[in-house]
Design an enzyme around this catalytic site. Structure first.
Site, PDB file in Angstrom:
ATOM      1  N   ASP A  73       0.845  -1.191   0.000  1.00 47.74           N
ATOM      2  CA  ASP A  73       0.000   0.000   0.000  1.00 47.74           C
ATOM      3  C   ASP A  73       0.881   1.241   0.000  1.00 47.74           C
ATOM      4  O   ASP A  73       2.012   1.216   0.491  1.00 47.74           O
ATOM      5  CB  ASP A  73      -0.912   0.035   1.245  1.00 47.74           C
ATOM      6  CG  ASP A  73      -1.826  -1.184   1.323  1.00 47.74           C
ATOM      7  OD1 ASP A  73      -2.650  -1.354   0.416  1.00 47.74           O
ATOM      8  OD2 ASP A  73      -1.683  -1.940   2.300  1.00 47.74           O
ATOM      9  N   ASP A  91       0.481   4.893   1.500  1.00 50.81           N
ATOM     10  CA  ASP A  91      -0.288   5.826   2.328  1.00 50.81           C
ATOM     11  C   ASP A  91       0.304   7.222   2.224  1.00 50.81           C
ATOM     12  O   ASP A  91       1.505   7.397   1.984  1.00 50.81           O
ATOM     13  CB  ASP A  91      -0.295   5.361   3.784  1.00 50.81           C
ATOM     14  CG  ASP A  91      -0.966   4.005   3.956  1.00 50.81           C
ATOM     15  OD1 ASP A  91      -1.826   3.669   3.127  1.00 50.81           O
ATOM     16  OD2 ASP A  91      -0.611   3.287   4.917  1.00 50.81           O
ATOM     17  N   ASP A 132       5.280   4.481  15.483  1.00 53.58           N
ATOM     18  CA  ASP A 132       5.773   3.441  16.387  1.00 53.58           C
ATOM     19  C   ASP A 132       7.265   3.176  16.281  1.00 53.58           C
ATOM     20  O   ASP A 132       7.993   3.245  17.267  1.00 53.58           O
ATOM     21  CB  ASP A 132       4.972   2.143  16.190  1.00 53.58           C
ATOM     22  CG  ASP A 132       4.794   1.773  14.724  1.00 53.58           C
ATOM     23  OD1 ASP A 132       5.483   2.361  13.862  1.00 53.58           O
ATOM     24  OD2 ASP A 132       3.968   0.880  14.442  1.00 53.58           O
TER      25      ASP A 132
END
Length: 443
Positions: free
Chosen positions: A73, A75, A149
């Site tokens: 993907d 993003d 993260d």
């Protein structure tokens, strides 16, 4: 100054520069050209930038491109609010409760656009364990980088200038094959316990070593996963199992003590020699398919993970006097009900799982018209693959799978010659003799 101080403390030692200014790496230093992006993500960034906003391809896509992998993907992160993004694209919609994002449709491609997240505050809604419940707080790009993260995921690519913006030495950590947490690991795991699973998945997928500071708290904080909504846990487990490195992930889950309670019965399965052999054969098969670019079925995956618990319940029910097929359906419902308490397996996937399981007794029927009917079943291929795995694991005689392999590829005459003889005895139909009507008595 106060904001800078807070950001520096939050980022901890992972912000190697000790300040908010990022390292801007030109294309000569990273090798990612704009043509390696998907057309949809490139156009999304260009549209937002033309409207005066900042916009970057972010996170996993940049990370994967840096290590030479193909991103799944692309993003986009921006300083535009969800409402502002929505106004820039006719085919878009705002979704999400915990943190609002925008799905932008570019042709057949769906781009996930997020607004830069701001620092958490004392007013941020959390549960009693520290997990963030609502997080619609927007901020600067530097704050957004600090909220991510791992350092490898805090990378921003600008398709206009072809530069990578690196706030937390993520490029250096990737080169050092290290997965490092941004901020204090214990606090970050409390904010979102799923990060523990993500650490295992990314380390296995990317061939990285988890930084000791991020690895050490995982085993003792694994209990926090009990408070994660079932739907999120299911999504993360699905990503883990379809990463192409499921065998390594499952092994590392067990090594880190994270398998207990994830799939409530997985630890029991892995302690059964036959069950572990079957599960690992299934995961290795799935990994190989994904590496060859073939699809994988969530239903098939979870059917393999839970099959030996179904077998155990099935055998107990038949030993108690229940007939074969009703006992199987009862065992299937029992196992899936237990899983529903922890993993939000969707109704559609649960239906696929049950169909694969229910087909297994039908493969034993190799007489009459029944094999022909089974070949026409829409889930035949999944059921057949499942049967082969059972044979490979030694659960059943591999001759059964070999018979079905030959049967489906044989011609009409060949199939007819392969059919086993019909059973005799109780199953043989007997004709009833018609009684002659009694003669009328003479009057």
């Amino acid at each position: 100054m106060i904001r800078k101080l807070i950001s520096r403390v939050f980022s901890g030692k992972n912000n190697r520069t000790g300040r908010n200014e990022p390292v801007v790496i030109p294309v000569s230093g990273h090798g990612i050209t704009r043509d390696r992006l998907s057309s949809g993500s490139r156009r999304t960034c260009e549209t937002l930038q033309a409207e005066g906003f900042k916009a970057y391809v972010v996170g996993g896509a940049v990370r994967d491109l840096l290590i030479g992998a193909e991103p799944k993907d692309f993003d986009v992160a921006t300083d535009a609010t969800p409402e502002e993004v929505r106004r820039c694209f006719r085919r878009s919609r705002i979704i999400g409760r915990r943190f609002q994002i925008v799905h932008v449709m570019m042709g057949q491609e769906q781009i996930e656009v997020t607004t830069f997240r701001g620092q958490l505050s004392e007013d941020t809604k959390k549960d009693e364990h520290g997990r963030v419940l609502h997080d619609n707080v927007f901020g600067s790009q530097a704050e957004d980088a600090a909220r991510r993260d791992f350092t490898a995921n805090a990378l921003y690519y600008d398709p206009t200038t072809e530069t990578v913006i690196d706030y937390h030495h993520g490029v250096g950590d990737l080169k050092a094959k290290t997965l490092r947490m941004i901020g204090e690991p214990r606090a970050r795991y409390r904010e979102d316990p799923v990060r523990m699973l993500r650490a295992v998945r990314l380390a296995a997928k990317l061939g990285l070593s988890i930084d000791p500071a991020a690895k050490k708290p995982i085993r003792e904080m694994a209990g926090l996963l009990e408070n994660v909504p079932a739907a999120r846990l299911f999504d993360e487990m699905l990503k883990l199992l379809t990463s192409g490195h499921a065998v390594k992930c499952i092994t590392q889950l067990r090594d880190e003590g994270l398998h207990h309670g994830l799939l409530p019965l997985l630890d029991v399965i892995l302690e059964q020699p036959m069950g572990e052999r079957f599960v690992m054969a299934a995961l290795a098969n799935t990994d190989e398919r994904i590496r060859r670019g073939k699809g994988s079925s969530p239903g098939f995956l979870f059917a393999t993970l839970l099959w030996h618990e179904v077998l155990a319940h099935w055998e107990k029910l038949m030993a108690a006097g229940e007939t074969k097929i009703p006992a199987l359906y009862q065992a299937m419902d029992t196992v899936l009900d237990v899983q529903a308490e922890k993993l939000a397996i969707t109704r559609r996937i649960a239906g696929d799982i049950k169909e694969i399981w229910a087909l297994q007794p039908r493969f034993e029927q190799r007489t009459g018209k029944r094999p022909y009917a089974l070949l026409e079943h829409p889930r035949f291929r999944a059921g057949y693959d499942f049967l082969l795995l059972r044979g490979e694991a030694g659960e059943i005689d591999s001759e059964v799978g070999a018979w079905w392999t030959s049967f489906q590829h044989a011609d009409g005459e060949g199939r007819a010659n392969m059919l086993l003889p019909e059973a005799t005895g109780d199953k043989k139909k007997r004709r009833r003799k018609r009684k002659k009507p009694a003669a009328d008595p003479e009057v």
